[in-house]
Design an enzyme around this catalytic site. Structure first.
Site, short mmCIF file in Angstrom:
data_model
loop_
_atom_site.label_atom_id
_atom_site.label_comp_id
_atom_site.label_asym_id
_atom_site.label_seq_id
_atom_site.Cartn_x
_atom_site.Cartn_y
_atom_site.Cartn_z
N HIS A 203 -8.58 -5.62 9.81
CA HIS A 203 -8.76 -6.66 8.79
C HIS A 203 -8.64 -8.07 9.36
O HIS A 203 -9.22 -9.02 8.82
CB HIS A 203 -7.73 -6.51 7.67
N HIS B 247 -3.40 -0.97 9.77
CA HIS B 247 -2.64 0.26 10.02
C HIS B 247 -2.26 0.37 11.49
O HIS B 247 -2.76 1.23 12.22
CB HIS B 247 -3.44 1.47 9.55
N HIS C 279 2.14 -8.17 1.97
CA HIS C 279 1.31 -7.05 2.43
C HIS C 279 0.29 -7.48 3.49
O HIS C 279 0.10 -6.82 4.50
CB HIS C 279 0.58 -6.41 1.24
N ASP D 250 0.88 -1.17 0.00
CA ASP D 250 0.00 0.00 0.00
C ASP D 250 0.92 1.22 0.00
O ASP D 250 0.93 2.04 0.91
CB ASP D 250 -0.99 0.03 1.17
#
Ligand SMILES: *[C@@H]1O[C@H](CO)[C@@H](O)[C@H](O)[C@H]1NC(C)=O
Length: 336
Positions: free
Chosen positions: A228, A256, A219, A87
C-alpha cells in the site's frame, strides 16, 4: 432611576450571556476530548506490550502460529497489554455484535496465558466493510473482557501515553472509489469535519502530554515500502503534528509485513506490525525508500519495552525468532 435599572439589567444579561458561552465552550471541549484509560505500570516503572495487526482469519494463514509465538514471547517479556493495529476481522469486519467470528478469530486463537491481558484495538479499513460499530460495542467486552476497541482514545501508563487514532476516514479513496465495497460510515458524518476535529483533539492532547514517551497508533502507515505504501493523507495532515510534538513512534498495520522506517526530518520511527495472518505479498515500493532499517514480508509481530530511559523494539517471525531489534535511549536528550 429607571436608567440605572436598565444598565443593571443589561449588565446582568451580559454576565448571563458570558456564562452561557463559557458553559457552551465547556460542553464542546468536554465532547471533543479523547477518552482516556489508565494502564498500570510494573513496580519498577517499566512497561511491555506486543503489537499485532491484520489478523482475524479464524486461525488461517498462520494466524494461530503467530498467536502461539505471541503467547511465548509475551510470557518471556511479562507483557502488560497487547495492541492491535486494526483489520481485526477478515474479510469484511464483523456482521454484528453476535458474529461468531469474534470468538473464532480472537477469543479462541489468542489463548495463551500471557495474552489474557487488556487488548487495545483500532479499526482498519476491512473492519469498516462490516458493522464497524459492532466492534466498539460494550457487548463484546462482556463476551471477552480483554477486548477494547474505540475509534480514537488515549492510554496513559505514567511513562508513556499512547494515542490510538481511527485513520480509515482519512483515506479519500474509500469514499470516492470504494471498488465495490460498502463502508460503514455511520458515526462519520463528514470526512472533512471528522479529520479536522480529530486532528484538533490529537494536537491538544499531544501538546498537553508530559509523558516520557509518546506513541501514536493507527491502522494505516504514514511511511511504508510495502504494497500500500505511504498514506498521503496522513503524510499531509497528521505527520506535521507528530513532528511538532516530539512523538517517538508511529505504529501501524495495513501492510501485511513488519518494517521500521526512520523519518527524514525528525526522530520519529515508523513501525509497521501488520503481519498477524496473511502475508508474503511480495512487492516492494523501492521509490518510497527513506531511512529503512528493517523490512520483512512475512508473518510475525512486534514487542515494545519501555523504561524511563530506554525503548526496546523487537520484531519476531512465525517461529518466534527475533528478526530485528532496535533500542533508543532518551537520557541525554532530557537530562535538563
Ligand atoms: C506459514 O509459515 C510457514 C513458515 O514461514 C510458511 O512456510 C508458510 O508458507 C506459511 N503459510 C502461509 C499460508 O502463509
Amino acid at each position: 432611576m429607571g436608567g440605572g435599572g436598565e444598565v443593571c439589567s443589561r449588565r446582568m444579561a451580559l454576565v448571563g450571556g458570558v456564562g452561557l458561552v463559557v458553559l457552551a465552550l465547556a460542553l464542546v471541549s468536554a465532547r471533543a476530548e479523547l477518552r482516556r484509560f489508565e494502564q498500570p505500570v510494573k513496580p519498577d516503572g517499566s512497561i511491555g506490550f506486543l503489537v499485532v495487526g491484520d489478523w482475524g482469519r479464524r486461525g488461517d494463514y498462520n494466524q494461530s502460529r503467530v498467536a502461539v509465538q505471541m503467547g511465548r514471547v509475551g510470557e518471556k517479556l511479562d507483557i502488560d497489554f497487547v495492541v492491535s493495529t486494526g483489520d481485526n476481522f477478515y474479510d469484511n469486519g464483523l456482521t454484528g455484535e453476535h458474529d461468531p467470528a469474534f470468538e473464532e478469530s480472537f477469543t479462541n486463537i489468542y489463548t495463551a496465558k500471557s495474552l489474557q491481558k487488556q487488548w487495545y484495538s483500532v479499526l482498519g479499513n476491512h473492519d469498516y466493510r462490516g458493522d464497524a460499530e459492532a466492534q466498539l460495542s460494550p457487548l463484546l467486552r462482556r463476551i471477552d473482557r480483554r477486548w477494547l476497541c474505540l475509534r480514537s482514545f488515549i492510554v496513559n501508563a505514567e511513562l508513556v501515553e499512547i494515542f490510538f487514532l481511527d485513520t480509515t476516514p482519512f483515506v479519500k479513496s474509500y469514499f470516492t472509489d470504494a471498488e465495490g465495497h460498502t463502508y460503514d460510515w455511520r458515526g462519520i458524518k463528514s470526512r472533512k469535519t471528522y479529520i479536522a476535529n480529530l486532528l484538533k483533539d490529537v494536537e491538544s492532547a499531544l501538546k498537553a502530554s508530559t509523558a516520557k514517551w509518546k506513541i501514536v497508533v493507527g491502522h494505516h502507515a504514514i511511511r511504508s515500502i510495502s504494497h500500500h505504501g505511504d498514506t498521503k493523507e496522513l503524510l499531509k495532515y497528521l505527520l506535521p503534528i507528530l513532528r511538532a510534538n516530539s512523538v517517538d513512534f508511529y505504529v501501524n498495520g495495513h501492510d501485511h509485513c513488519l518494517q521500521q522506517i526512520g523519518d527524514t526530518e525528525s526522530p520519529i520511527q515508523f513501525l509497521t506490525s501488520g503481519a498477524g495472518s496473511k502475508a508474503w505479498r511480495g512487492d516492494i515500493k523501492e521509490t518510497n525508500i527513506g531511512d529503512v532499517s528493517f523490512f520483512y514480508d512475512g508473518q510475525g509481530f512486534m514487542s515494545v519495552r519501555l523504561t524511563r530511559s530506554d525503548a526496546e523494539i523487537a520484531f519476531y517471525d512465525v517461529f518466534g525468532e527475533v528478526l530485528h531489534t532496535w533500542t533508543v535511549s532518551k537520557q541525554l536528550h532530557s537530562a535538563i
